[in-house]
Design an enzyme around this catalytic site. Structure first.
Site, PDB file in Angstrom:
ATOM      1  N   THR A  10       0.816  -1.212   0.000  1.00 24.14           N
ATOM      2  CA  THR A  10       0.000   0.000   0.000  1.00 24.14           C
ATOM      3  C   THR A  10       0.851   1.264   0.000  1.00 24.14           C
ATOM      4  OG1 THR A  10      -1.735  -1.168   1.218  1.00 24.14           O
ATOM      5  CG2 THR A  10      -1.845   1.229   1.188  1.00 24.14           C
ATOM      6  N   VAL A  13       7.837   3.553   2.263  1.00 24.08           N
ATOM      7  CA  VAL A  13       8.399   4.421   3.303  1.00 24.08           C
ATOM      8  C   VAL A  13       9.901   4.547   3.076  1.00 24.08           C
ATOM      9  CG1 VAL A  13       8.637   4.817   5.779  1.00 24.08           C
ATOM     10  CG2 VAL A  13       6.616   3.617   4.894  1.00 24.08           C
ATOM     11  N   GLY A 107       9.277 -13.614   3.332  1.00 22.38           N
ATOM     12  CA  GLY A 107       9.201 -12.292   2.728  1.00 22.38           C
ATOM     13  C   GLY A 107      10.323 -11.370   3.190  1.00 22.38           C
ATOM     14  N   ASP A 109      10.217  -8.286   3.922  1.00 22.03           N
ATOM     15  CA  ASP A 109       9.818  -7.437   5.040  1.00 22.03           C
ATOM     16  C   ASP A 109       9.969  -8.160   6.372  1.00 22.03           C
ATOM     17  OD1 ASP A 109       7.784  -9.164   4.191  1.00 22.03           O
ATOM     18  OD2 ASP A 109       6.182  -7.860   4.926  1.00 22.03           O
ATOM     19  N   THR A 184     -24.034   1.966  14.343  1.00 21.24           N
ATOM     20  CA  THR A 184     -23.346   1.065  13.419  1.00 21.24           C
ATOM     21  C   THR A 184     -21.874   1.413  13.256  1.00 21.24           C
ATOM     22  OG1 THR A 184     -25.384   0.644  12.207  1.00 21.24           O
ATOM     23  CG2 THR A 184     -23.324   0.160  11.062  1.00 21.24           C
TER      24      THR A 184
END
Length: 255
Positions: A10, A13, A107, A109, A184
């Site tokens: 997403t 950085v 991975g 990361d 909700t």
């Protein structure tokens, strides 16, 4: 001065380091369609806007969970600095003892998180990283990486719930006003935040039962900023764990 880059699904950085001091961080949206030329221009402008001259960088390192962007960003950094950046993957010295069925599947990361956590905290460890996915890495008392869990990410889960339940709206993730929601939106926010926090508490306990001893819990990732304060178990929140791990790996491998 070096540049560390963490390319997530997403967000991407960036961290600029002078020795062991993190001078600044930058965050940009991960775009799989951008070219090396476009990333070069974008990163250059972001650095210059914060007073950093890309020509002053002595090198850098990147980690990517998006395979198609690994070489794109590496080329972008070569265009920007004239230097070849290191890339977390095969051939990079990590010093990590990975005891999984197929160590090559771990991975990048998770490797970087583990390297940083082992440098800062005493094992055994559990490391939570909350991003597009929520991951838990388990490191035993000898410092060996044993494996972990991959869980649908918080934002992903909430969006999927809204998409599949006709009467539930898309919500902004933020601090819930109370544990028991009275409408909700409040119910969804409380469920997302408290549900994630209690899940982490439970996973820490389960990991301790599996290993047969107490663990040190470390937490990082963009969404962990919202969740960690709601956890009842002791949790070391380390916002820049990935960037620090990249700095350590650069130091291990730079010639």
């Amino acid at each position: 001065m070096i540049l560390t880059i963490d390319i997530g699904n997403t967000n991407t950085v960036l961290g600029c380091w002078q020795g062991e001091k993190l001078l600044l961080t930058l965050r940009l949206h991960t775009n799989r369609d951008q070219t090396a030329d476009e990333y070069c221009l974008l990163v250059r402008q972001l650095l210059e806007s914060r007073g950093v001259d890309p020509a002053g960088l002595s090198g850098g390192i990147l980690s990517s969970v998006v395979p198609e962007l690994r070489m794109v960003m590496k080329e972008a950094m070569r265009l920007m600095t004239g230097k070849t950046f290191l890339c977390v993957g095969a051939g990079l010295k990590t010093g990590l003892d990975i005891r999984m069925d197929n160590p090559a599947q771990l991975g990048a990361d998770l490797v970087v998180d583990a390297v940083a956590a082992l440098a800062k905290y005493k094992p055994p460890l559990v490391i939570f990283d909350m991003g597009t996915a929520t991951t838990m890495s388990v490191i035993d008392g000898s410092g060996a990486y044993r494996g972990g869990l991959i869980i649908p990410g918080l934002r992903l889960s909430v969006d999927a719930l809204s998409a599949r339940a006709a009467q539930l709206p898309y919500i902004h993730l933020g601090p819930p006003e109370r544990f028991i929601g009275s409408n909700t939106v409040d119910c969804m926010q409380a469920g997302a935040v408290y549900g994630s926090a209690l899940m982490i508490d439970g996973l820490i306990g389960q990991a301790e039962e599996e290993l047969g001893q107490p663990v040190t819990a470390v937490a990082t990732g963009g969404l962990m900023a919202l969740i960690h304060s709601y956890c009842r178990r002791e949790l070391h929140y380390d916002e820049n764990l990935m960037l620090e791990g990249l700095r350590i790996l650069y130091k291990k491998n730079a010639k």
